[in-house]
Design a protein around this motif. Structure first.
Motif, PDB file in Angstrom:
ATOM      1  N   GLN A 158      10.119  -0.695   3.272  1.00  0.00           N
ATOM      2  CA  GLN A 158       9.845  -2.091   4.725  1.00  0.00           C
ATOM      3  C   GLN A 158       9.281  -1.765   5.247  1.00  0.00           C
ATOM      4  OE1 GLN A 158      12.950  -3.967   5.417  1.00  0.00           O
ATOM      5  NE2 GLN A 158      12.906  -3.533   3.093  1.00  0.00           N
ATOM      6  N   GLU A 159       7.659  -1.285   4.963  1.00  0.00           N
ATOM      7  CA  GLU A 159       6.689  -1.232   5.856  1.00  0.00           C
ATOM      8  C   GLU A 159       6.524  -2.860   6.016  1.00  0.00           C
ATOM      9  OE1 GLU A 159       2.937  -0.145   6.665  1.00  0.00           O
ATOM     10  OE2 GLU A 159       4.293   1.116   5.652  1.00  0.00           O
ATOM     11  N   VAL A 160       5.652  -2.405   7.066  1.00  0.00           N
ATOM     12  CA  VAL A 160       5.593  -4.172   7.541  1.00  0.00           C
ATOM     13  C   VAL A 160       4.029  -4.833   6.958  1.00  0.00           C
ATOM     14  CG1 VAL A 160       4.576  -5.935   9.642  1.00  0.00           C
ATOM     15  CG2 VAL A 160       6.533  -3.591  10.139  1.00  0.00           C
ATOM     16  N   LEU A 161       4.495  -5.705   6.549  1.00  0.00           N
ATOM     17  CA  LEU A 161       2.832  -5.884   5.411  1.00  0.00           C
ATOM     18  C   LEU A 161       1.791  -7.294   6.252  1.00  0.00           C
ATOM     19  CD1 LEU A 161       4.335  -6.180   1.763  1.00  0.00           C
ATOM     20  CD2 LEU A 161       3.335  -4.359   3.408  1.00  0.00           C
ATOM     21  N   GLY A 162       2.980  -7.691   7.260  1.00  0.00           N
ATOM     22  CA  GLY A 162       2.386  -8.658   8.185  1.00  0.00           C
ATOM     23  C   GLY A 162       3.164 -10.108   8.676  1.00  0.00           C
ATOM     24  N   TRP A 163       3.072 -11.117   8.591  1.00  0.00           N
ATOM     25  CA  TRP A 163       4.015 -12.201   8.927  1.00  0.00           C
ATOM     26  C   TRP A 163       3.612 -13.802   8.506  1.00  0.00           C
ATOM     27  CZ3 TRP A 163      -0.632 -10.646  11.835  1.00  0.00           C
ATOM     28  CH2 TRP A 163      -1.272 -11.880  12.622  1.00  0.00           C
ATOM     29  N   LYS A 164       4.408 -14.348   9.455  1.00  0.00           N
ATOM     30  CA  LYS A 164       4.869 -15.732   8.318  1.00  0.00           C
ATOM     31  C   LYS A 164       4.848 -16.723   9.860  1.00  0.00           C
ATOM     32  CE  LYS A 164       7.877 -18.988   5.643  1.00  0.00           C
ATOM     33  NZ  LYS A 164       9.024 -19.559   5.841  1.00  0.00           N
TER      34      LYS A 164
ATOM     35  N   CYS B 281       0.881  -1.214   0.238  1.00  0.00           N
ATOM     36  CA  CYS B 281      -0.330  -0.264  -0.006  1.00  0.00           C
ATOM     37  C   CYS B 281       1.046   1.727   0.137  1.00  0.00           C
ATOM     38  CB  CYS B 281      -1.014  -0.016   1.207  1.00  0.00           C
ATOM     39  SG  CYS B 281       0.100   0.002   2.955  1.00  0.00           S
ATOM     40  N   ASN B 282       1.626   1.206   0.310  1.00  0.00           N
ATOM     41  CA  ASN B 282       2.960   2.093   1.083  1.00  0.00           C
ATOM     42  C   ASN B 282       3.289   2.742  -0.267  1.00  0.00           C
ATOM     43  OD1 ASN B 282       3.883   4.024   2.211  1.00  0.00           O
ATOM     44  ND2 ASN B 282       6.163   3.007   2.590  1.00  0.00           N
TER      45      ASN B 282
ATOM     46  N   VAL C 156       4.291 -15.709  -1.176  1.00  0.00           N
ATOM     47  CA  VAL C 156       4.634 -14.342  -1.570  1.00  0.00           C
ATOM     48  C   VAL C 156       5.934 -13.392  -1.868  1.00  0.00           C
ATOM     49  CG1 VAL C 156       3.073 -13.296   0.505  1.00  0.00           C
ATOM     50  CG2 VAL C 156       5.341 -14.113   1.020  1.00  0.00           C
ATOM     51  N   VAL C 157       5.983 -12.351  -2.505  1.00  0.00           N
ATOM     52  CA  VAL C 157       7.461 -11.981  -3.084  1.00  0.00           C
ATOM     53  C   VAL C 157       7.343 -11.143  -2.591  1.00  0.00           C
ATOM     54  CG1 VAL C 157       7.647 -13.642  -4.646  1.00  0.00           C
ATOM     55  CG2 VAL C 157       6.222 -11.393  -5.645  1.00  0.00           C
ATOM     56  N   ASN C 158       9.051 -10.007  -3.401  1.00  0.00           N
ATOM     57  CA  ASN C 158       8.822  -9.180  -2.576  1.00  0.00           C
ATOM     58  C   ASN C 158       8.806  -8.661  -1.102  1.00  0.00           C
ATOM     59  OD1 ASN C 158      10.110  -8.636  -5.989  1.00  0.00           O
ATOM     60  ND2 ASN C 158       8.341  -8.054  -5.782  1.00  0.00           N
ATOM     61  N   VAL C 159       9.819  -9.603  -0.558  1.00  0.00           N
ATOM     62  CA  VAL C 159       9.323  -9.361   1.064  1.00  0.00           C
ATOM     63  C   VAL C 159      11.093  -9.941   1.950  1.00  0.00           C
ATOM     64  CG1 VAL C 159       6.827  -9.423   1.280  1.00  0.00           C
ATOM     65  CG2 VAL C 159       8.381 -11.611   1.882  1.00  0.00           C
ATOM     66  N   THR C 160      10.844  -8.708   3.102  1.00  0.00           N
ATOM     67  CA  THR C 160      11.888  -9.639   3.724  1.00  0.00           C
ATOM     68  C   THR C 160      11.153 -10.192   5.142  1.00  0.00           C
ATOM     69  OG1 THR C 160      11.891  -7.295   4.826  1.00  0.00           O
ATOM     70  CG2 THR C 160      13.618  -7.872   3.135  1.00  0.00           C
ATOM     71  N   ILE C 161      12.350 -11.016   5.715  1.00  0.00           N
ATOM     72  CA  ILE C 161      11.499 -11.919   6.266  1.00  0.00           C
ATOM     73  C   ILE C 161      12.430 -11.843   7.843  1.00  0.00           C
ATOM     74  CG2 ILE C 161      10.837 -14.753   6.838  1.00  0.00           C
ATOM     75  CD1 ILE C 161      10.948 -15.284   4.577  1.00  0.00           C
ATOM     76  N   GLY C 162      11.420 -10.974   8.603  1.00  0.00           N
ATOM     77  CA  GLY C 162      12.478 -10.881   9.902  1.00  0.00           C
ATOM     78  C   GLY C 162      12.469 -12.030  11.031  1.00  0.00           C
ATOM     79  N   VAL C 163      12.757 -11.874  12.313  1.00  0.00           N
ATOM     80  CA  VAL C 163      13.786 -12.676  12.984  1.00  0.00           C
ATOM     81  C   VAL C 163      11.759 -12.886  13.822  1.00  0.00           C
ATOM     82  CG1 VAL C 163      14.321 -12.768  15.343  1.00  0.00           C
ATOM     83  CG2 VAL C 163      15.414 -11.367  13.876  1.00  0.00           C
ATOM     84  N   LYS C 164      11.956 -14.857  14.107  1.00  0.00           N
ATOM     85  CA  LYS C 164      11.556 -15.257  14.463  1.00  0.00           C
ATOM     86  C   LYS C 164      11.159 -15.138  14.797  1.00  0.00           C
ATOM     87  CE  LYS C 164      12.655 -19.033  11.495  1.00  0.00           C
ATOM     88  NZ  LYS C 164      13.071 -20.613  11.302  1.00  0.00           N
ATOM     89  N   GLU C 165       9.709 -15.602  16.192  1.00  0.00           N
ATOM     90  CA  GLU C 165       9.603 -15.058  17.687  1.00  0.00           C
ATOM     91  C   GLU C 165       8.462 -15.943  17.894  1.00  0.00           C
ATOM     92  OE1 GLU C 165       8.214 -10.905  18.450  1.00  0.00           O
ATOM     93  OE2 GLU C 165       6.790 -10.710  17.927  1.00  0.00           O
TER      94      GLU C 165
END
Length: 118
Positions: A84-90, A25-26, A55-64
């Motif tokens: 770098q907009e947070v879009l959701g989670w894996k 959206c950004n 999904v594509v074109n995303v960075t995947i953050g640290v697991k928690e």
């Protein structure tokens, strides 16, 4: 730096071909194909969310570990690689047997993505 080692990961593709695409959206970077939706009946931090197989074109953050409405899950935030907009989670791991189908799947929050080519 890969998905399996607990550090930030990256999944990229230049653009998604075809109609019915979801974009950040950004910055309007393509992040998912409508055909990858499993369910539209999920809840994100900011309202409705969609469950995707990929999904594509995303960075995947640290697991928690996070306590969600359906129980305890290990998750990693996903961000648009371009802005770098947070879009959701894996979903990395589900602790309850009935939730195991979510493992390896992605949540995109409806307010964080926009439809293109509809």
């Amino acid at each position: 730096m890969g998905e399996g080692d607990g550090e930030a990961g990256f999944t990229a593709a230049p653009a998604i071909p075809g109609p019915r695409i979801y974009s950040c959206c950004n910055c309007r970077c393509h992040v998912a194909d409508h055909d990858e939706i499993i369910s539209k009946c999920f809840q994100g931090r900011n309202g409705r969310a969609y469950l995707f197989t990929n999904v594509v074109n995303v960075t995947i953050g640290v697991k928690e570990d996070r306590q969600l409405r359906t129980g305890l899950h290990t998750v990693a935030d996903i961000c648009c690689y371009q802005c770098q907009e947070v879009l959701g989670w894996k979903y990395e791991k589900a602790f309850e047997e009935s939730q195991k189908y979510k493992e390896g799947k992605y949540i995109l929050e409806k307010v964080k993505v926009m439809k293109e080519n509809w």
